[in-house]
Design a protein around this motif. Structure first.
Motif, PDB file in Angstrom:
ATOM      1  N   SER A 134       3.170   7.749   1.091  1.00 49.27           N
ATOM      2  CA  SER A 134       2.192   8.790   0.752  1.00 49.27           C
ATOM      3  C   SER A 134       1.529   8.560  -0.603  1.00 49.27           C
ATOM      4  N   HIS A 135       2.284   7.995  -1.549  1.00 51.39           N
ATOM      5  CA  HIS A 135       1.745   7.776  -2.903  1.00 51.39           C
ATOM      6  C   HIS A 135       2.054   6.350  -3.367  1.00 51.39           C
ATOM      7  N   LYS A 227       5.256  14.227   7.144  1.00 55.39           N
ATOM      8  CA  LYS A 227       4.242  13.816   6.178  1.00 55.39           C
ATOM      9  C   LYS A 227       3.876  12.343   6.363  1.00 55.39           C
ATOM     10  N   ILE A 228       4.899  11.517   6.617  1.00 59.76           N
ATOM     11  CA  ILE A 228       4.650  10.088   6.836  1.00 59.76           C
ATOM     12  C   ILE A 228       3.792   9.881   8.077  1.00 59.76           C
ATOM     13  N   VAL A 231       0.208  10.694   7.342  1.00 61.35           N
ATOM     14  CA  VAL A 231      -0.448   9.637   6.570  1.00 61.35           C
ATOM     15  C   VAL A 231      -0.764   8.438   7.452  1.00 61.35           C
TER      16      VAL A 231
END
Length: 323
Positions: A134-135, A227-228, A231
């Motif tokens: 994500s980052h 979340k992964i 993304v």
């Protein structure tokens, strides 16, 4: 002898227990075969975990957050399985069912330390994958080596606190003459059942805390992967999506191997299905040794960097026929 009317039902007399008798493996039909199988599994766990630790420790390029978390998980697997396997091997291969009081309490501590630390270690690895995907540009600044060490130390501290809590509780329980443990090794549930107390309260407290630890870590892992997935879906290149997915495969296997047996065991007990002690012992042994066997094998075989380092080591150790 000493009496303790406030703790012992019907004012029964408590005894000073110096050792416990493991009876949970008495019904095993082929103890030598089962003992050798457990010994082989323990050997593979130790070899795989120690190999991962050594490969990472002696290769500076692998001194990154993900590999620190893999090392932490490997240490957990060693602690988790070694503590219980010694007693089972003594019973099955050495035909020695007696366990002195102090080693029994140490084993109880190590087992519950491992069972608490395993979901924490797996959750930390999910957090690592979340930040990396994500980052990616901030990965090195968020997960510095200092922050990683603090996270690992914090989880080990929590594990020691919970393990000390369970061990301290059973260490202070009175025993009314029976030192038989109808389980495979020394653990909280076995010692509570052998004690001269009403086990309902002690089981309720332990079940609540253990279930909370399990579900909280599973929820963190679940939301990390949600979340992964979000993304990954937004990536325009199918090659990038496939590459990102491959970086998570090893961890997803580890998550499945650990949490699925635990969740199934919880669901089975919640629906009211009564398990025999033999079935319960088998499930606990399998859900402890199984994931700890899979973890090092997965990271040895599925992690390209570790696999590459192992190939390099083996090639260097080969002896040329011309020499």
């Amino acid at each position: 002898l000493k009496t303790c009317p406030s703790l012992c039902p019907n004012n029964r007399t408590t005894h000073t227990v110096t050792e416990f008798l493991i009876t949970g493996l008495d019904e095993v039909q082929h103890p030598k075969v089962v003992g050798l199988a457990i010994l082989l599994v323990l050997f593979l766990i130790l070899i795989g975990s120690i190999t991962n630790i050594c490969v990472i420790a002696f290769n500076k390029p692998l001194h990154t957050p993900m590999y620190f978390f893999i090392c932490s998980l490997a240490v957990v697997d060693i602690v988790y399985t070694s503590g219980i396997s010694v007693t089972m091997l003594n019973v099955l291969l050495g035909e020695e069912r007696r366990v002195p009081y102090a080693p029994c309490m140490i084993q109880c501590f190590l087992f519950h330390l491992g069972s608490t630390m395993e979901p924490f270690a797996i959750a930390l690895m999910a957090y690592d994958r979340l930040i990396a995907i994500s980052h990616p540009l901030r990965y090195q600044t968020i997960l510095t080596n200092t922050n990683v060490c603090l996270l690992i130390i914090a989880t080990w501290a929590l594990g020691c606190i919970f393990a000390s809590l369970w061990t301290g509780l059973v260490n202070n329980l009175p025993f009314c003459g029976s030192n038989k443990l109808p389980y495979s090794f020394c653990e909280y549930a076995a010692l509570v059942r052998a004690a001269c107390v009403n086990p309902t309260f002690y089981f309720s407290v332990a079940s609540t805390v253990a279930t909370t630890i399990l579900w909280v870590n599973l929820a963190l892992i679940f939301f990390s992967y949600m979340k992964i997935v979000y993304v990954v879906i937004r990536m325009s290149s199918s090659k990038d999506r496939r590459k990102t997915f491959n970086t998570c495969v090893s961890h997803m296997i580890v998550v499945a191997c650990f949490f699925i047996p635990k969740v199934l065991l919880i669901l089975v007990t919640r629906v009211g299905l009564v398990l025999t002690l033999s079935h319960r012992n088998g499930l606990i042994i399998g859900s402890t040794l199984g994931p700890s066997l899979v973890n090092p094998l997965v990271y040895c075989l599925k992690t390209k960097e570790i696999r590459g380092r192992l190939k390099y080591i083996f090639k260097r150790s080969e002896i040329s026929p011309n020499m």
